[in-house]
Design an enzyme around this catalytic site. Structure first.
Site, mmCIF file in Angstrom:
data_model
loop_
_atom_site.group_PDB
_atom_site.id
_atom_site.type_symbol
_atom_site.label_atom_id
_atom_site.label_comp_id
_atom_site.label_asym_id
_atom_site.label_seq_id
_atom_site.Cartn_x
_atom_site.Cartn_y
_atom_site.Cartn_z
ATOM 1 N N CYS A 146 -1.992 9.013 -1.575
ATOM 2 C CA CYS A 146 -3.298 8.442 -1.235
ATOM 3 C C CYS A 146 -3.642 8.733 0.220
ATOM 4 O O CYS A 146 -3.144 8.068 1.134
ATOM 5 C CB CYS A 146 -3.311 6.940 -1.490
ATOM 6 S SG CYS A 146 -4.894 6.152 -1.104
ATOM 7 N N CYS B 169 -5.394 5.848 2.010
ATOM 8 C CA CYS B 169 -4.488 4.752 2.361
ATOM 9 C C CYS B 169 -3.650 5.081 3.596
ATOM 10 O O CYS B 169 -3.464 4.252 4.487
ATOM 11 C CB CYS B 169 -3.535 4.443 1.201
ATOM 12 S SG CYS B 169 -4.334 4.135 -0.376
ATOM 13 N N ASP B 170 -3.122 6.301 3.657
ATOM 14 C CA ASP B 170 -2.083 6.631 4.632
ATOM 15 C C ASP B 170 -2.465 7.692 5.652
ATOM 16 O O ASP B 170 -1.686 7.989 6.556
ATOM 17 C CB ASP B 170 -0.822 7.097 3.888
ATOM 18 C CG ASP B 170 -0.286 6.026 2.946
ATOM 19 O OD1 ASP B 170 -0.397 4.836 3.281
ATOM 20 O OD2 ASP B 170 0.230 6.374 1.872
#
Length: 321
Positions: A136, A139-140
């Site tokens: 992701c 997300c990261d």
């Protein structure tokens, strides 16, 4: 087989499932939640979450899901270990078999079973989970500011991830096993014209290396019919973008899904074509796949379940008069 009757059954323990449990419990419909194979869902594979409102200094995925669970239990949600192994949605009350040995009969069902990211199957993907391996970018990606990353995949998702990361990282490599991109023409054009992105066609990742996290990827490049080149490429982050598999198999005989398996809902909300059955989170979301959107859909599902039960009670009272 042992049977139990409940008003509201929630399957799944990610942001969607736990949020549904919080709202359903506060509405006093006494929800029962089975956590599924991965307690806390995909979010527990993420080390730090910095884009969820209310956590200005960030929080680990595991800790966040523990907070969600504790909040749901505080309001009376009955949270249990167990996996839904089969379903019968032909008529109400709907029946869900847990661990192949217990049947839960429920008037409302919230499916929040999530989706599982596809991985290459490299042993190092587990070794470096949360230490350089991610599925992701949204997300990261922040953790790779001004660093070098690689994205595996050649479809629209991979291109989107690469473009997103290119706005953060110093350099983005796309590892594509074919001699071309499978993405739509507009996405191909955007990738080709981005100065931070380099596409490695006819490449396969065969391993990762690093002492305390990902420091590089082992690549094999096809040179001809029987010729290939093996070399190491230094990187800081390794992003998988080869798709997700929705955990919807046991519900497919009863609910509409797309070609990948995502449950199709009405007008993008949580309602399915079966009254009293709702789908929330990544099992029904092929687009956003974020903790906050999953939580929002869990909230909607619980509100709809409460409304449905209220209407059911009203109709029963009318029939008894």
């Amino acid at each position: 087989m042992n049977k139990e009757q409940v008003k509201c059954l929630i399957i799944g323990s990610g942001p969607a499932g736990y949020t549904a449990a919080i709202y359903a419990a506060r509405a006093n419909i006494k929800p029962v939640l089975y956590q599924g194979l991965q307690t806390g869902g995909q979010l527990t594979t993420t080390t730090d979450i910095e884009n969820f409102p209310g956590y200005p200094t960030g929080i680990s995925g595991t800790e966040m899901m523990e907070n969600f669970r504790e909040q749901a239990e505080r309001f009376g949600a009955d949270i249990r270990f167990g996996i839904a192994t089969s379903a019968d949605l032909n008529q109400s009350p709907y029946e869900i078999t847990i661990d192949g040995e217990k049947i839960i009969q429920t008037e409302t069902l919230i499916i929040a079973t999530g989706a599982t990211a596809k991985y290459l199957g490299l042993p190092e993907e587990d070794t470096y989970a949360g230490m350089g391996v991610s599925a992701c970018a949204t997300c990261d990606g922040f953790f790779y500011k001004k660093k070098v990353v690689a994205v595996v995949g050649g479809g629209d998702t991979a291109c989107e991830e690469a473009i997103y990361l290119a706005g953060i990282a110093r350099k983005v490599y796309m590892i594509v096993r074919k001699p071309y991109l499978r993405a739509s023409r507009i996405m191909q054009d955007r990738v080709h014209h981005h100065e931070n992105i380099e596409i490695l066609f006819e490449h396969n990742a065969e391993g990762l290396y690093g002492e305390h996290g990902v420091e590089g990827v082992k690549l094999v490049k096809r040179l001809g019919e029987n010729d290939e080149e093996h070399y190491n490429l230094p990187i800081d982050g390794f992003f998988l973008a080869i798709g997700h598999r929705p955990n919807s198999d046991i519900f497919k005989p009863y609910l509409e899904t797309d070609e990948t398996g995502y449950i199709l809902t009405i007008d993008g909300g949580p309602l399915t074509r079966i009254p009293g059955v709702y789908a929330a989170g990544d099992v029904a979301d092929s687009n956003y796949r974020q903790a906050i959107t999953a939580a929002a859909s869990g909230c909607k599902a619980a509100i709809e379940a409460e409304r449905y039960l209220s209407e059911l009670e009203y109709q029963r009272s009318i029939n008894q008069e």
